[in-house]
Design an enzyme around this catalytic site. Structure first.
Site, PDB file in Angstrom:
ATOM      1  N   GLN A  85       0.935  -1.133   0.000  1.00  0.00           N
ATOM      2  CA  GLN A  85       0.000   0.000   0.000  1.00  0.00           C
ATOM      3  C   GLN A  85       0.968   1.173   0.000  1.00  0.00           C
ATOM      4  O   GLN A  85       1.570   1.497   1.019  1.00  0.00           O
ATOM      5  CB  GLN A  85      -0.888  -0.064   1.245  1.00  0.00           C
ATOM      6  N   SER A 127      12.089   2.921   1.270  1.00  0.00           N
ATOM      7  CA  SER A 127      11.690   4.248   0.810  1.00  0.00           C
ATOM      8  C   SER A 127      12.379   5.375   1.575  1.00  0.00           C
ATOM      9  O   SER A 127      12.603   5.277   2.789  1.00  0.00           O
ATOM     10  CB  SER A 127      10.177   4.369   0.985  1.00  0.00           C
ATOM     11  N   GLU A 129      10.909   7.845   2.469  1.00  0.00           N
ATOM     12  CA  GLU A 129       9.947   8.287   3.489  1.00  0.00           C
ATOM     13  C   GLU A 129      10.404   7.844   4.883  1.00  0.00           C
ATOM     14  O   GLU A 129       9.994   8.427   5.887  1.00  0.00           O
ATOM     15  CB  GLU A 129       8.556   7.726   3.190  1.00  0.00           C
ATOM     16  N   TYR A 151       2.687   4.633   6.699  1.00  0.00           N
ATOM     17  CA  TYR A 151       3.401   4.035   5.559  1.00  0.00           C
ATOM     18  C   TYR A 151       4.893   3.923   5.860  1.00  0.00           C
ATOM     19  O   TYR A 151       5.501   2.864   5.692  1.00  0.00           O
ATOM     20  CB  TYR A 151       3.179   4.891   4.305  1.00  0.00           C
TER      21      TYR A 151
END
Ligand code: NDP
Ligand code: GDP
Length: 327
Positions: A85, A127, A129, A151
Protein backbone atom coordinates in the site's frame (compact mmCIF):
# COMPACT_ATOMS: atom_id res chain seq x y z
CA UNK A 1 17.53 -18.54 -18.45
CA UNK A 2 17.04 -16.74 -15.15
CA UNK A 3 13.61 -16.44 -13.59
CA UNK A 4 12.47 -13.47 -11.54
CA UNK A 5 9.38 -13.04 -9.43
CA UNK A 6 8.02 -9.51 -9.12
CA UNK A 7 5.40 -8.67 -6.54
CA UNK A 8 3.61 -5.42 -7.39
CA UNK A 9 4.10 -6.10 -11.11
CA UNK A 10 0.91 -4.18 -11.94
CA UNK A 11 2.32 -1.01 -10.35
CA UNK A 12 4.60 1.65 -11.82
CA UNK A 13 7.93 0.09 -10.87
CA UNK A 14 6.72 -3.46 -11.54
CA UNK A 15 5.94 -2.56 -15.14
CA UNK A 16 9.30 -0.89 -15.79
CA UNK A 17 11.24 -3.62 -13.99
CA UNK A 18 9.44 -6.33 -15.97
CA UNK A 19 10.35 -4.49 -19.18
CA UNK A 20 13.99 -4.22 -18.12
CA UNK A 21 14.28 -7.89 -17.15
CA UNK A 22 12.48 -9.16 -20.26
CA UNK A 23 15.03 -7.17 -22.24
CA UNK A 24 17.77 -9.02 -20.38
CA UNK A 25 16.26 -12.38 -21.31
CA UNK A 26 14.66 -13.24 -17.98
CA UNK A 27 11.53 -15.29 -17.57
CA UNK A 28 9.34 -12.79 -15.72
CA UNK A 29 6.72 -14.06 -13.29
CA UNK A 30 4.47 -11.56 -11.54
CA UNK A 31 2.25 -11.88 -8.49
CA UNK A 32 -1.26 -10.76 -9.35
CA UNK A 33 -3.83 -10.05 -6.69
CA UNK A 34 -7.37 -10.86 -7.65
CA UNK A 35 -9.47 -7.93 -8.79
CA UNK A 36 -13.08 -7.59 -9.87
CA UNK A 37 -11.78 -5.26 -12.58
CA UNK A 38 -9.45 -7.72 -14.27
CA UNK A 39 -9.98 -5.97 -17.62
CA UNK A 40 -7.96 -2.95 -16.46
CA UNK A 41 -5.38 -4.80 -14.37
CA UNK A 42 -2.18 -4.91 -16.37
CA UNK A 43 -2.84 -1.52 -17.98
CA UNK A 44 0.68 -0.30 -17.30
CA UNK A 45 2.31 -3.39 -18.82
CA UNK A 46 -0.07 -3.06 -21.76
CA UNK A 47 1.09 0.55 -22.19
CA UNK A 48 4.68 -0.69 -22.36
CA UNK A 49 3.64 -3.49 -24.76
CA UNK A 50 4.86 -6.32 -22.52
CA UNK A 51 1.65 -7.74 -21.02
CA UNK A 52 1.75 -10.87 -23.18
CA UNK A 53 5.38 -11.54 -22.30
CA UNK A 54 4.99 -12.01 -18.54
CA UNK A 55 3.51 -14.91 -16.56
CA UNK A 56 1.02 -13.79 -13.93
CA UNK A 57 0.35 -15.97 -10.90
CA UNK A 58 -2.48 -15.48 -8.48
CA UNK A 59 -1.62 -14.44 -4.93
CA UNK A 60 -1.67 -11.80 -2.25
CA UNK A 61 1.18 -10.57 -0.09
CA UNK A 62 -0.89 -10.96 3.07
CA UNK A 63 -1.64 -14.64 2.32
CA UNK A 64 1.65 -16.43 2.91
CA UNK A 65 0.24 -19.71 1.54
CA UNK A 66 -0.19 -18.04 -1.85
CA UNK A 67 3.35 -16.66 -1.77
CA UNK A 68 4.80 -20.07 -0.92
CA UNK A 69 2.82 -21.69 -3.73
CA UNK A 70 3.96 -19.10 -6.27
CA UNK A 71 7.59 -19.43 -5.21
CA UNK A 72 7.39 -23.23 -5.38
CA UNK A 73 5.92 -23.08 -8.87
CA UNK A 74 8.03 -20.27 -10.32
CA UNK A 75 11.35 -21.24 -8.67
CA UNK A 76 12.74 -17.72 -9.05
CA UNK A 77 16.44 -16.86 -8.98
CA UNK A 78 15.56 -13.30 -8.01
CA UNK A 79 12.57 -11.95 -6.11
CA UNK A 80 11.67 -8.25 -6.20
CA UNK A 81 9.21 -7.22 -3.51
CA UNK A 82 7.55 -4.11 -4.90
CA UNK A 83 4.01 -4.77 -3.65
CA UNK A 84 2.76 -2.35 -1.02
CA UNK A 85 0.00 0.00 0.00
CA UNK A 86 2.28 2.69 -1.34
CA UNK A 87 0.35 5.95 -0.90
CA UNK A 88 1.37 7.93 2.20
CA UNK A 89 -1.89 9.92 2.40
CA UNK A 90 -3.98 6.72 2.40
CA UNK A 91 -1.87 5.22 5.16
CA UNK A 92 -3.47 7.47 7.80
CA UNK A 93 -6.93 6.24 6.79
CA UNK A 94 -5.85 2.59 6.53
CA UNK A 95 -2.96 2.29 8.99
CA UNK A 96 -3.57 -1.35 9.84
CA UNK A 97 -3.90 -2.51 6.25
CA UNK A 98 -0.75 -0.54 5.43
CA UNK A 99 1.05 -2.28 8.30
CA UNK A 100 -0.17 -5.67 7.11
CA UNK A 101 0.72 -5.27 3.44
CA UNK A 102 3.67 -2.89 3.43
CA UNK A 103 5.25 -4.18 6.66
CA UNK A 104 4.19 -7.75 7.41
CA UNK A 105 3.75 -8.55 3.71
CA UNK A 106 7.49 -8.12 3.20
CA UNK A 107 8.15 -10.55 6.04
CA UNK A 108 5.69 -13.04 4.53
CA UNK A 109 7.83 -12.91 1.43
CA UNK A 110 11.12 -13.33 3.29
CA UNK A 111 9.60 -16.23 5.25
CA UNK A 112 8.25 -17.84 2.10
CA UNK A 113 11.73 -17.77 0.55
CA UNK A 114 13.20 -19.20 3.76
CA UNK A 115 10.53 -21.92 4.13
CA UNK A 116 10.83 -23.07 0.52
CA UNK A 117 14.61 -23.29 0.97
CA UNK A 118 15.32 -21.57 -2.33
CA UNK A 119 18.55 -19.61 -2.69
CA UNK A 120 16.72 -16.77 -4.41
CA UNK A 121 18.12 -13.27 -4.07
CA UNK A 122 15.65 -10.80 -2.62
CA UNK A 123 15.12 -7.09 -3.26
CA UNK A 124 13.05 -5.06 -0.80
CA UNK A 125 11.53 -1.77 -1.95
CA UNK A 126 12.43 0.55 0.91
CA UNK A 127 11.69 4.25 0.81
CA UNK A 128 13.17 7.66 1.52
CA UNK A 129 9.95 8.29 3.49
CA UNK A 130 11.74 6.35 6.27
CA UNK A 131 13.93 9.46 6.75
CA UNK A 132 10.74 11.49 7.39
CA UNK A 133 11.65 14.25 9.80
CA UNK A 134 15.14 14.41 8.38
CA UNK A 135 18.06 14.11 10.76
CA UNK A 136 20.63 15.30 8.21
CA UNK A 137 20.19 17.83 5.38
CA UNK A 138 21.26 15.25 2.79
CA UNK A 139 20.37 11.62 3.48
CA UNK A 140 22.50 8.55 2.83
CA UNK A 141 22.61 4.93 4.11
CA UNK A 142 24.01 6.10 7.47
CA UNK A 143 21.38 8.76 8.17
CA UNK A 144 19.12 7.88 11.14
CA UNK A 145 15.48 7.21 10.27
CA UNK A 146 12.47 9.13 11.62
CA UNK A 147 9.28 7.85 9.96
CA UNK A 148 6.39 10.33 9.83
CA UNK A 149 3.46 8.24 8.59
CA UNK A 150 1.98 4.76 9.02
CA UNK A 151 3.40 4.03 5.56
CA UNK A 152 6.92 5.05 6.56
CA UNK A 153 6.72 3.10 9.83
CA UNK A 154 5.60 -0.02 7.96
CA UNK A 155 8.41 0.40 5.41
CA UNK A 156 10.94 0.79 8.21
CA UNK A 157 9.82 -2.50 9.79
CA UNK A 158 10.15 -4.24 6.42
CA UNK A 159 13.57 -2.64 5.93
CA UNK A 160 14.95 -3.80 9.26
CA UNK A 161 13.50 -7.28 8.78
CA UNK A 162 15.30 -7.48 5.44
CA UNK A 163 18.55 -6.50 7.19
CA UNK A 164 17.82 -9.07 9.91
CA UNK A 165 17.12 -11.91 7.49
CA UNK A 166 20.37 -11.11 5.73
CA UNK A 167 22.34 -11.10 8.99
CA UNK A 168 20.49 -13.99 10.69
CA UNK A 169 20.09 -16.46 7.84
CA UNK A 170 22.73 -15.36 5.36
CA UNK A 171 20.02 -14.50 2.86
CA UNK A 172 21.06 -12.50 -0.20
CA UNK A 173 18.55 -9.77 0.67
CA UNK A 174 19.12 -6.16 -0.33
CA UNK A 175 17.13 -3.08 0.46
CA UNK A 176 16.92 -0.17 -1.94
CA UNK A 177 16.17 3.09 -0.17
CA UNK A 178 14.66 4.78 -3.18
CA UNK A 179 13.75 8.43 -3.25
CA UNK A 180 10.56 9.44 -5.09
CA UNK A 181 10.52 8.29 -8.68
CA UNK A 182 7.90 9.11 -11.22
CA UNK A 183 6.92 8.47 -14.85
CA UNK A 184 3.89 8.52 -17.13
CA UNK A 185 2.91 5.32 -15.28
CA UNK A 186 2.91 6.91 -11.81
CA UNK A 187 -0.36 6.54 -9.90
CA UNK A 188 -2.61 9.55 -10.52
CA UNK A 189 -2.97 10.23 -6.78
CA UNK A 190 0.74 11.13 -6.41
CA UNK A 191 1.51 14.81 -6.75
CA UNK A 192 3.68 14.69 -9.90
CA UNK A 193 1.18 12.76 -11.98
CA UNK A 194 -1.70 14.75 -10.52
CA UNK A 195 0.06 17.89 -11.76
CA UNK A 196 0.92 16.60 -15.25
CA UNK A 197 -2.60 15.22 -15.69
CA UNK A 198 -3.98 18.58 -14.48
CA UNK A 199 -1.75 20.47 -16.91
CA UNK A 200 -3.01 18.30 -19.79
CA UNK A 201 -6.67 18.76 -18.83
CA UNK A 202 -6.31 22.51 -18.43
CA UNK A 203 -4.41 22.85 -21.70
CA UNK A 204 -7.14 20.91 -23.53
CA UNK A 205 -9.91 22.96 -21.95
CA UNK A 206 -11.23 20.10 -19.81
CA UNK A 207 -10.55 21.89 -16.50
CA UNK A 208 -9.62 25.32 -15.20
CA UNK A 209 -8.18 24.65 -11.74
CA UNK A 210 -5.81 22.20 -10.13
CA UNK A 211 -6.39 21.73 -6.37
CA UNK A 212 -3.26 20.76 -4.43
CA UNK A 213 -2.04 20.68 -0.83
CA UNK A 214 1.35 21.83 0.49
CA UNK A 215 3.32 23.46 -2.35
CA UNK A 216 6.43 24.09 -0.26
CA UNK A 217 7.40 20.44 0.37
CA UNK A 218 10.50 19.35 -1.52
CA UNK A 219 11.29 16.00 -3.06
CA UNK A 220 14.28 14.44 -4.82
CA UNK A 221 12.47 13.18 -7.93
CA UNK A 222 13.94 10.73 -10.41
CA UNK A 223 12.55 8.61 -13.26
CA UNK A 224 11.25 5.11 -12.45
CA UNK A 225 12.92 3.69 -15.57
CA UNK A 226 16.31 4.72 -14.16
CA UNK A 227 15.51 3.48 -10.65
CA UNK A 228 14.50 -0.08 -11.57
CA UNK A 229 17.98 -0.46 -13.08
CA UNK A 230 19.41 0.15 -9.62
CA UNK A 231 17.19 -2.62 -8.18
CA UNK A 232 18.53 -5.11 -10.69
CA UNK A 233 22.14 -4.01 -10.13
CA UNK A 234 21.78 -4.60 -6.37
CA UNK A 235 20.89 -8.26 -6.96
CA UNK A 236 23.86 -8.74 -9.32
CA UNK A 237 26.37 -7.94 -6.57
CA UNK A 238 28.24 -10.72 -4.82
CA UNK A 239 27.20 -9.33 -1.44
CA UNK A 240 23.75 -8.08 -0.45
CA UNK A 241 23.59 -4.56 0.97
CA UNK A 242 21.47 -1.43 1.32
CA UNK A 243 21.67 1.46 -1.12
CA UNK A 244 20.20 4.95 -1.36
CA UNK A 245 18.98 5.72 -4.89
CA UNK A 246 18.41 9.41 -5.62
CA UNK A 247 19.30 12.17 -8.07
CA UNK A 248 20.88 14.53 -5.53
CA UNK A 249 18.61 17.40 -6.61
CA UNK A 250 15.62 18.51 -4.55
CA UNK A 251 12.74 20.58 -5.92
CA UNK A 252 9.57 22.01 -4.40
CA UNK A 253 6.08 21.07 -5.53
CA UNK A 254 5.67 24.75 -6.48
CA UNK A 255 8.71 24.59 -8.79
CA UNK A 256 7.49 21.29 -10.26
CA UNK A 257 4.18 23.03 -11.07
CA UNK A 258 5.99 25.99 -12.59
CA UNK A 259 8.01 23.75 -14.94
CA UNK A 260 5.04 21.55 -15.91
CA UNK A 261 2.66 24.43 -16.69
CA UNK A 262 5.38 26.39 -18.48
CA UNK A 263 6.00 23.37 -20.72
CA UNK A 264 2.59 24.00 -22.36
CA UNK A 265 2.89 27.78 -22.17
CA UNK A 266 0.78 28.30 -19.04
CA UNK A 267 1.44 30.06 -15.73
CA UNK A 268 0.79 27.72 -12.78
CA UNK A 269 -0.30 30.66 -10.60
CA UNK A 270 -3.37 31.11 -12.81
CA UNK A 271 -4.57 27.56 -12.15
CA UNK A 272 -3.18 25.98 -8.98
CA UNK A 273 -5.33 26.44 -5.88
CA UNK A 274 -4.48 25.09 -2.46
CA UNK A 275 -7.06 23.02 -0.61
CA UNK A 276 -7.04 22.01 3.03
CA UNK A 277 -8.18 18.48 2.19
CA UNK A 278 -4.82 17.68 0.56
CA UNK A 279 -2.76 18.63 3.60
CA UNK A 280 -1.46 15.74 5.71
CA UNK A 281 -1.57 15.14 9.48
CA UNK A 282 2.23 15.17 9.43
CA UNK A 283 4.41 16.35 6.58
CA UNK A 284 7.79 15.28 5.29
CA UNK A 285 9.06 18.74 4.40
CA UNK A 286 12.15 17.89 2.43
CA UNK A 287 13.95 14.84 1.06
CA UNK A 288 17.36 15.13 -0.58
CA UNK A 289 19.38 12.02 -1.28
CA UNK A 290 23.06 11.20 -1.60
CA UNK A 291 23.49 8.19 -3.89
CA UNK A 292 27.30 8.16 -3.80
CA UNK A 293 27.38 4.50 -2.68
CA UNK A 294 25.12 3.37 -5.54
CA UNK A 295 27.26 5.34 -7.97
CA UNK A 296 30.53 3.89 -6.71
CA UNK A 297 29.57 0.29 -5.95
CA UNK A 298 26.81 -0.34 -8.49
CA UNK A 299 28.03 2.03 -11.18
CA UNK A 300 24.50 3.44 -11.25
CA UNK A 301 23.49 6.94 -12.18
CA UNK A 302 20.25 8.59 -13.25
CA UNK A 303 19.91 9.30 -16.96
CA UNK A 304 16.76 11.43 -17.06
CA UNK A 305 16.63 15.04 -15.86
CA UNK A 306 13.61 16.42 -14.02
CA UNK A 307 12.75 18.62 -16.99
CA UNK A 308 12.91 15.68 -19.42
CA UNK A 309 10.73 13.59 -17.13
CA UNK A 310 8.11 16.32 -16.73
CA UNK A 311 7.99 16.77 -20.52
CA UNK A 312 7.50 13.01 -21.00
CA UNK A 313 4.74 12.91 -18.37
CA UNK A 314 2.87 15.94 -19.73
CA UNK A 315 3.09 14.60 -23.31
CA UNK A 316 1.74 11.22 -22.18
CA UNK A 317 -1.17 12.83 -20.32
CA UNK A 318 -1.97 15.08 -23.27
CA UNK A 319 -2.01 12.01 -25.53
CA UNK A 320 -4.27 10.09 -23.13
CA UNK A 321 -6.81 12.88 -22.93
CA UNK A 322 -6.70 13.55 -26.66
CA UNK A 323 -7.35 9.86 -27.30
CA UNK A 324 -10.35 9.93 -24.94
CA UNK A 325 -11.67 13.04 -26.70
CA UNK A 326 -11.20 11.37 -30.09
CA UNK A 327 -8.81 14.11 -31.26
P1 NDP B 1 2.42 1.26 -6.98
O1 NDP B 1 1.46 1.78 -5.97
O2 NDP B 1 2.34 1.75 -8.38
O3 NDP B 1 2.29 -0.34 -7.02
C1 NDP B 1 2.01 -1.10 -5.89
C2 NDP B 1 1.81 -2.54 -6.30
O4 NDP B 1 1.55 -3.33 -5.12
C3 NDP B 1 0.64 -2.78 -7.25
O5 NDP B 1 1.02 -3.74 -8.20
C4 NDP B 1 -0.42 -3.35 -6.33
O6 NDP B 1 -1.34 -4.18 -6.98
C5 NDP B 1 0.46 -4.18 -5.40
N1 NDP B 1 -0.21 -4.59 -4.17
C6 NDP B 1 -0.80 -3.79 -3.25
N2 NDP B 1 -1.29 -4.53 -2.24
C7 NDP B 1 -1.00 -5.83 -2.54
C8 NDP B 1 -1.24 -7.06 -1.88
N3 NDP B 1 -1.89 -7.12 -0.70
N4 NDP B 1 -0.80 -8.21 -2.44
C9 NDP B 1 -0.14 -8.15 -3.63
N5 NDP B 1 0.11 -7.02 -4.31
C10 NDP B 1 -0.32 -5.87 -3.76
O7 NDP B 1 3.89 1.49 -6.38
P2 NDP B 1 5.26 1.86 -7.15
O8 NDP B 1 5.42 0.99 -8.31
O9 NDP B 1 5.34 3.33 -7.29
O10 NDP B 1 6.33 1.47 -6.04
C11 NDP B 1 6.86 0.16 -5.94
C12 NDP B 1 7.34 -0.10 -4.54
O11 NDP B 1 8.37 0.83 -4.21
C13 NDP B 1 6.28 0.07 -3.45
O12 NDP B 1 6.56 -0.85 -2.43
C14 NDP B 1 6.51 1.49 -2.96
O13 NDP B 1 6.03 1.65 -1.63
C15 NDP B 1 8.02 1.57 -3.04
N6 NDP B 1 8.57 2.90 -3.23
C16 NDP B 1 8.11 3.69 -4.24
C17 NDP B 1 8.64 4.93 -4.45
C18 NDP B 1 8.18 5.78 -5.57
O14 NDP B 1 8.53 6.97 -5.57
N7 NDP B 1 7.44 5.26 -6.53
C19 NDP B 1 9.72 5.45 -3.58
C20 NDP B 1 10.21 4.49 -2.61
C21 NDP B 1 9.62 3.27 -2.44
P3 NDP B 1 -2.74 -3.61 -7.60
O15 NDP B 1 -2.40 -3.17 -9.01
O16 NDP B 1 -3.61 -4.81 -7.55
O17 NDP B 1 -3.20 -2.47 -6.75
P1 GDP C 1 5.19 10.93 -1.10
O1 GDP C 1 6.47 11.68 -0.97
O2 GDP C 1 5.36 9.46 -1.22
O3 GDP C 1 4.18 11.28 -0.07
O4 GDP C 1 4.62 11.34 -2.55
P2 GDP C 1 3.39 12.27 -2.99
O5 GDP C 1 3.58 12.53 -4.45
O6 GDP C 1 2.09 11.69 -2.58
O7 GDP C 1 3.60 13.62 -2.17
C1 GDP C 1 4.77 14.38 -2.29
C2 GDP C 1 4.59 15.71 -1.59
O8 GDP C 1 3.63 16.49 -2.31
C3 GDP C 1 4.06 15.61 -0.15
O9 GDP C 1 4.82 16.50 0.64
C4 GDP C 1 2.64 16.11 -0.26
O10 GDP C 1 2.16 16.75 0.92
C5 GDP C 1 2.78 17.12 -1.38
N1 GDP C 1 1.49 17.44 -2.03
C6 GDP C 1 0.97 18.69 -2.20
N2 GDP C 1 -0.21 18.60 -2.79
C7 GDP C 1 -0.47 17.30 -3.02
C8 GDP C 1 -1.58 16.61 -3.60
O11 GDP C 1 -2.57 17.19 -4.02
N3 GDP C 1 -1.47 15.25 -3.66
C9 GDP C 1 -0.38 14.57 -3.20
N4 GDP C 1 -0.32 13.23 -3.32
N5 GDP C 1 0.66 15.21 -2.62
C10 GDP C 1 0.62 16.56 -2.53
Amino acid sequence: MKTCLITGITGQDGAYLAQLLLGKGYRVVGLLRRSASSDIVGERMRWLGILDDVELMDGNLIDISSIIRVIQQAKPDEVYNLAAQSFVAASWNQPLLTGEVTGMGAVNLLEAVRITGLTARVYQASSSEMFGLIQQPVQNEKTPFYPRSPYAAAKLYAHWMTVNYRESFGMHASSGILFNHESPLRGIEFVTRKVTDGVARIKLGLAKELPLGNLEAKRDWGHARDYVRAMWLMLQQEKPDDYVVATGRTTSIREFCRIAFAYVGLNYEDHVVTKQQFLRPAEVDVLHGDAAKARTVLGWQPETSLEEMIAEMVEADLARHRAKMGR
